[in-house]
Design a protein around this motif. Structure first.
Motif, short mmCIF file in Angstrom:
data_model
loop_
_atom_site.label_atom_id
_atom_site.label_comp_id
_atom_site.label_asym_id
_atom_site.label_seq_id
_atom_site.Cartn_x
_atom_site.Cartn_y
_atom_site.Cartn_z
N LYS A 2 0.97 -1.11 -0.12
CA LYS A 2 -0.18 0.00 -0.01
C LYS A 2 0.88 1.16 -0.06
N LEU A 3 0.39 2.42 -0.56
CA LEU A 3 1.05 3.51 -0.53
C LEU A 3 1.13 4.00 0.68
N THR A 4 2.18 4.70 1.25
CA THR A 4 2.45 5.28 2.55
C THR A 4 2.61 6.74 2.47
N PHE A 5 2.51 7.37 3.60
CA PHE A 5 2.81 8.72 3.80
C PHE A 5 3.95 9.50 2.66
N GLU A 6 5.09 8.67 2.83
CA GLU A 6 6.16 9.11 2.09
C GLU A 6 5.91 8.84 0.62
N ASP A 7 4.83 8.37 0.00
CA ASP A 7 4.55 8.28 -1.27
C ASP A 7 3.85 9.19 -1.78
N PHE A 8 3.42 10.24 -0.95
CA PHE A 8 2.61 11.44 -1.42
C PHE A 8 3.57 12.86 -1.57
N LYS A 9 3.27 13.12 -2.75
CA LYS A 9 3.94 14.46 -3.03
C LYS A 9 2.95 15.63 -3.47
N PRO A 10 3.30 16.85 -3.19
CA PRO A 10 2.34 17.96 -3.67
C PRO A 10 2.11 18.11 -5.19
N GLY A 11 1.01 18.03 -5.57
CA GLY A 11 0.74 18.01 -7.17
C GLY A 11 -0.59 17.39 -7.44
N HIS A 12 -0.78 16.98 -8.75
CA HIS A 12 -1.91 16.13 -9.16
C HIS A 12 -1.78 14.76 -8.61
N PHE A 13 -2.52 14.24 -7.93
CA PHE A 13 -2.45 12.76 -7.48
C PHE A 13 -3.27 11.82 -8.61
N GLY A 14 -4.23 12.14 -9.10
CA GLY A 14 -5.09 11.44 -9.95
C GLY A 14 -6.66 11.75 -10.21
N THR A 15 -7.11 11.27 -11.11
CA THR A 15 -8.43 11.33 -11.38
C THR A 15 -9.13 10.08 -11.46
N PHE A 16 -10.37 9.97 -10.56
CA PHE A 16 -10.96 8.77 -10.29
C PHE A 16 -12.56 8.71 -10.77
N GLY A 17 -13.02 7.74 -11.10
CA GLY A 17 -14.56 7.56 -11.71
C GLY A 17 -14.27 7.00 -13.04
N PRO A 18 -15.29 7.07 -13.75
CA PRO A 18 -16.78 7.78 -13.53
C PRO A 18 -17.51 6.76 -12.54
N HIS A 19 -18.44 7.70 -12.15
CA HIS A 19 -19.44 7.01 -11.39
C HIS A 19 -20.94 7.68 -12.03
N HIS A 20 -21.66 6.78 -12.39
CA HIS A 20 -23.22 7.24 -12.94
C HIS A 20 -23.94 7.59 -11.85
N VAL A 21 -24.67 8.53 -11.93
CA VAL A 21 -25.84 8.68 -10.81
C VAL A 21 -27.25 9.02 -11.79
N SER A 22 -28.22 8.11 -11.13
CA SER A 22 -29.42 7.97 -11.79
C SER A 22 -30.51 8.76 -10.95
N ARG A 23 -31.73 8.93 -11.79
CA ARG A 23 -32.92 9.83 -10.94
C ARG A 23 -33.26 8.82 -9.87
N ASP A 24 -33.27 7.64 -9.80
CA ASP A 24 -33.53 6.55 -8.67
C ASP A 24 -32.58 6.62 -7.63
N ASP A 25 -31.31 7.04 -8.02
CA ASP A 25 -30.33 7.09 -6.92
C ASP A 25 -30.55 8.42 -6.24
N ILE A 26 -30.83 9.39 -6.79
CA ILE A 26 -31.11 10.62 -6.28
C ILE A 26 -32.21 10.53 -5.26
N ILE A 27 -33.15 9.93 -5.81
CA ILE A 27 -34.49 10.06 -5.04
C ILE A 27 -34.40 9.12 -4.00
N ALA A 28 -33.76 7.84 -3.94
CA ALA A 28 -33.66 7.18 -2.94
C ALA A 28 -32.84 7.44 -1.86
N PHE A 29 -31.60 8.28 -2.24
CA PHE A 29 -30.71 8.92 -1.13
C PHE A 29 -31.74 9.93 -0.52
#
Length: 152
Positions: A2-29
């Motif tokens: 696993k990545l540890t504290f020493e592996d993190f440096k200032p700057g862009h770390f990454g972009t994650f997703g996508p995650h789709h959100v439906s009408r039903d998801d919104i209403i259920a939440f």
């Protein structure tokens, strides 16, 4: 490993997703956690400042955690988080949105009270498929130091 504290440096770390959100998801939440009309009913929502059905800001916070867990948190030597510094709901979450999270490491620092952890300060930018920012969140992650992670 696993990545540890020493592996993190200032700057862009990454972009994650996508995650789709439906009408039903919104209403259920919303039905369970934030039953305001703009999150439950298109007609009522059309008469609000949001001008249509939109997801709760708290739904976006939950989605942030899901996307970040799936994207990277499960791969770090996490020791939790002491809280959230800032959350800003910038634009509404809409049915059909495909969300991505861009994560930047703002800074890092060793813990003053615990030699086994460090703090990684991150800024999250949640966007829809059109690139529009929906939410910004800044928070510290507590991440095990390499020596401590190896001992576990």
């Amino acid at each position: 490993m696993k990545l540890t504290f020493e592996d993190f440096k200032p700057g862009h770390f990454g972009t994650f997703g996508p995650h789709h959100v439906s009408r039903d998801d919104i209403i259920a939440f919303a039905s369970e956690f934030d039953p305001q009309p703009m999150h439950l009913d298109e007609e009522a929502a059309s008469r609000t400042i949001l001008k249509g059905l939109s997801g709760s800001g708290w739904h976006m916070c939950s989605l942030l955690m899901r996307i970040c867990w799936d994207g990277f948190i499960h791969n770090i030597a996490s020791a939790g988080s002491p809280g959230v510094d800032e959350v800003r709901w910038v634009s509404p979450l809409r049915p059909g949105d495909d969300l991505t999270i861009s994560v930047d490491v703002v800074s890092t620092r060793e813990s003053k009270s615990r030699s086994d952890v460090g703090f990684v300060y991150i800024k999250n930018d949640m966007r829809n498929a059109s690139g529009e920012t929906l939410m910004l969140a800044t928070l510290p992650l507590m991440v095990l130091r390499r020596a401590a992670a190896g001992a576990r």
